[in-house]
Write an enzyme that holds these catalytic residues in place. Sequence first.
Site, PDB file in Angstrom:
ATOM      1  CB  SER A   1       9.326  26.005  37.425  1.00 27.82           C
ATOM      2  OG  SER A   1       9.372  26.805  36.260  1.00 27.82           O
ATOM      3  CE  LYS A   2       2.792  28.079  41.590  1.00 29.87           C
ATOM      4  NZ  LYS A   2       2.126  28.572  42.754  1.00 29.87           N
TER       5      LYS A   2
END
Length: 487
Positions: free
Chosen positions: A254-255
């Site tokens: 995920s970012k």
Amino acid sequence: MTRAVRVRYAPSPTGHLHIGGARTALFNYLMARKSGGQFIIRFEDTDQSRHVEKAIDNQLDGLKWLGVDWDESVDIGGPYAPYRQMERLGLYQPFVDRLLADGNAYPCYCSEDDLEQERAKQEAAGEMPRYSGRCRHLTAEERAKFEAEGRKPSTRFKVPAGAMIRFTDRVREEVEFESDGIGDFIIARPDGVPTYNFAVILDDHLMDISLVIRGEEHLSNTPRQILLYQALGLTPPEFAHLSIILNQDRKKMSKRDESIIQFIQQYEELGYLPEAVLNFIALLGWSPGGEEEIFTKEAIIEQFDLSRVSKSPAVFDTDKLKWMNNHYVKKADLGRITALAVPHLQRAGRVPAELDAAAQGWVTSLVGLYQEQMNCASEIVELSEMFFTETVVFDEEAEAVLREETVPTVLSAFLKLVGPLSDAELSVETIQQSLKQVQKDTGAKGKALFMPIRVALTGQTHGRDLNQTIHLLGKTKIVDRLNRLLS
Ligand code: GLU
């Protein structure tokens, strides 16, 4: 040779170049270069709420740094310009009109509130939320009434009922979706700006894109896009959806994942080498087969083949990236690595902002001393720390070495020899000779000779070449460190 293709990377300009985006761009680039086709970069900026100033430059700069170039885009133009959707708005309306005229789309007057309520109801009933289609069947009067109220409609695509949408994905092979799982979706907002699914098919069509290579997160958009192509009587391009990227814990990256450095510019800032990062990213889902993992860009282009792109998720192995970068650092020209390392030493206050010839020479040798060990240029700061500290810190192992009986004899013999020398006289050769002399004078040799001196001067039991280390430490530090220990 594969058929020439027109491929594109179509980022939404929302920030820096992310690993995932870089991989998509790279695979498109490789495909184009491999086949003698064209690689286009188009910016999908119709979601203005997510638009970030400078993001276009950030994307292009990141790719340039990696060594990826393109044939058409906002900066160099091209026969299909413009390459930003907000500059192409006029091109989309005729297609909206056509879908409306053919009864394949309809105006939708539902407000955000209406839609929200509908979603909440469906969720409460355990149904998959999707648009109920209530504006599909509005009578002319009902429409007129909404218009009279000043409501501005969006345009929704009429998804045909009971259809099966099938396509052959170049990575995922046969894929199918039922149209009944897809609610009528918005293709143009009330202000006329097209949504992603609509703009993307029109641009891919208008720009003559023959193959769409993109991330798997877009797989579920593909049936919507195919339906749009069909409704407009257009031939869809081929598709290739690249698997997701997992982190080392095999969780979807995920970012916000802090276990991975996510943006290409961060690698640049840390002093990674672009050819190493490119090599690493190319292997996120592709492999030519065999054990070899080090490839130049040219070799990758030559061997790249979509049929060798894996359906299973790619795993981002940070240790492998470091290993790979270290491989390239070791082979790189010392001047290049020094240029990358110096700003880090400067930022850490270790060397002055302006380097004279002597300082430049010293710092080059310092980087040379650690080149083999450096995973990336910024690591020079930590690796070379003991060159800059006031005092030496000894760990347990080092303390043990210093407790050896012969240590004071060895250290004072060495101090006696190097103490009278000037900095200029303290060359690698004189240091070597002095160490030999200490051996003669004290009878200590091998480990018993080198270890106390290494530990006394560096605090470490292991390290780089001793003569060079002592030479780079310089007279003041050597004398000071020996004196401290002997007193
Ligand atoms: N603008 C989309 C994105 O950034 C592009 C998707 C596509 O390639 O079709 O994810």
